[in-house]
Design an enzyme around this catalytic site. Structure first.
Site, short mmCIF file in Angstrom:
data_model
loop_
_atom_site.label_atom_id
_atom_site.label_comp_id
_atom_site.label_asym_id
_atom_site.label_seq_id
_atom_site.Cartn_x
_atom_site.Cartn_y
_atom_site.Cartn_z
N ARG A 70 0.87 -1.18 0.00
CA ARG A 70 0.00 0.00 0.00
C ARG A 70 0.91 1.23 0.00
NH1 ARG A 70 -4.92 -2.32 0.98
NH2 ARG A 70 -4.90 -4.21 2.27
N SER A 71 0.55 2.24 -0.76
CA SER A 71 1.43 3.39 -0.93
C SER A 71 0.74 4.69 -0.53
CB SER A 71 1.92 3.49 -2.38
OG SER A 71 2.71 4.64 -2.57
N GLY A 96 -7.87 -3.85 -5.60
CA GLY A 96 -9.22 -3.53 -5.17
C GLY A 96 -9.58 -2.08 -5.39
N THR A 107 -9.41 -8.74 -5.37
CA THR A 107 -9.70 -8.57 -3.95
C THR A 107 -10.57 -9.72 -3.47
OG1 THR A 107 -10.90 -7.24 -2.31
CG2 THR A 107 -11.58 -6.99 -4.60
N ILE A 108 -10.29 -10.24 -2.29
CA ILE A 108 -11.11 -11.34 -1.78
C ILE A 108 -12.48 -10.84 -1.33
CG2 ILE A 108 -9.05 -12.58 -1.05
CD1 ILE A 108 -9.86 -12.01 1.86
N ASP A 109 -12.65 -9.53 -1.17
CA ASP A 109 -13.92 -8.99 -0.66
C ASP A 109 -15.06 -9.06 -1.67
OD1 ASP A 109 -12.52 -8.36 1.64
OD2 ASP A 109 -12.18 -6.28 1.07
N LYS A 150 -34.07 -27.78 19.50
CA LYS A 150 -34.47 -28.93 18.69
C LYS A 150 -33.42 -30.04 18.83
CE LYS A 150 -37.37 -26.39 15.44
NZ LYS A 150 -37.62 -26.02 14.03
N LEU A 203 -5.39 -16.10 6.89
CA LEU A 203 -5.58 -17.41 6.26
C LEU A 203 -6.38 -17.27 4.97
CD1 LEU A 203 -6.56 -19.80 9.22
CD2 LEU A 203 -4.65 -20.12 7.64
#
Length: 327
Positions: A74-75, A104, A128-130, A214, A258
């Site tokens: 990240r910059s 992303g 992006t994993i999002d 239940k 992970l």
């Protein structure tokens, strides 16, 4: 783009499948007569001039590897006009005429601003994993992360059942609940707490309690991470349930990074390959300042301003599906 190079970089958080995209861009570019330069450590590396020409050999045997061979970062410097000016000087020095950015919303925001300030053609690939970028059904890395979460939750279910426990499992996603919602359905969880549909503690007890009343002897609640706990992450909800319903044995598991690692799934490898090849086709068509996406299994070009400014809606029908199937 005669005698010009296509630059490629990965930026922001890593996502499995980025290497497959790097491979696809490089090979498709070379196949179509272009040269490629890899930029290491994202925009930070671009500013520092960390650039190297890529060959087909450089991207051989990387399709199955997680992470990114180009590294990522990240910059903060790139968010400043001075930083972008330095980056542009490197673009000129390296004879780069088009830039492909895999990342992303923050990465594509940087690309949009850079493209507006300087005469550089930028093409974005959603990495992006999002899965939160508007205009594409899926982003690179999402499917792998989803599978990782489900695998972890399956293991957590084993121990939860053995001890008659409730587990609050925190997953990534920031302001988007795609990972939490879909992993909850895929793992048979009792509930998902997502930014798009906040659940209060009494509702939560209803979901959990009906199962215990239940035949169930465990419960899993998947919670989207909450930066700085503004709206409450897994620990927040677990503490609330412990306090208001002390009869339950409650535990928390935060999956963390992970979710970012591991070999990409077949779906992510195919998606990254298609998007990477499409980026070169887009350049040959004269496209600029767009994100390459996929909708209804078709390649689409999404203007940066749409991809990063519009909120991607979650399928609200899945909330009903989870509720009905968790009894």
């Amino acid at each position: 783009m005669d005698n010009k190079y296509i630059g490629i970089l990965t930026s922001g958080g890593d996502a499995s499948g980025m290497n497959a995209a790097i491979r696809a861009v490089t090979r498709a570019a070379i196949f179509n007569g272009f040269k490629v330069k890899g930029i290491y450590r994202g925009y930070e590396g671009l500013i520092a001039g960390e650039v190297k020409e890529l060959t087909t050999e450089d991207v051989s045997s990387i399709i199955q590897r997680g992470g990114t061979i180009l590294k990522t970062a990240r910059s903060e410097t790139f968010t400043t006009p001075e930083g972008r000016k330095k980056a542009y000087k490197v673009i000129q020095k390296e004879n780069i005429n088009a830039l492909i950015i895999i990342g992303g919303d923050g990465s594509l925001t940087g690309a949009r601003i850079f493209a507006e300030e300087y005469d550089v053609t930028c093409i974005g690939l959603p990495g992006t994993i999002d899965n939160d970028l508007y205009g594409t059904d899926f982003t690179i890395g999402y499917d792998t992360a989803l599978n990782t979460i489900v695998e972890c939750v399956d293991k957590i279910r084993d121990t939860a059942t053995s001890h008659d426990r409730i587990f609050f499992v925190e997953v990534m996603g920031r302001d988007a609940g795609f990972l939490a919602q879909n992993s909850a359905i895929a793992s048979g969880a009792e509930a998902a707490i997502i930014p798009e549909d906040r659940t209060d503690v009494d509702q939560l007890e209803t979901f959990i309690g009906r199962g215990f009343r239940k035949t169930k002897n465990s419960s899993i609640v998947i919670v989207t991470e909450s930066p700085e706990n503004k709206n409450g992450g897994a620990i927040y909800y677990a503490d609330r349930v412990k306090k208001e319903y002390p009869g339950y044995d409650v535990r928390v598991s935060i999956l963390g990074h992970l979710q970012r690692g591991g070999a990409p799934s077949a779906n992510d490898r195919i998606l990254a390959s298609r998007l990477g090849e499409a980026a070169i086709q887009a350049l040959m068509e004269g496209q600029r300042n767009v994100m390459i996406g996929i909708r209804n299994n078709e390649i689409v070009y999404v203007p940066f301003v749409q991809a990063i400014k519009k909120d991607k809606p979650i399928d609200k029908s899945l909330i009903r599906v989870l509720n009905e199937l968790s009894i």
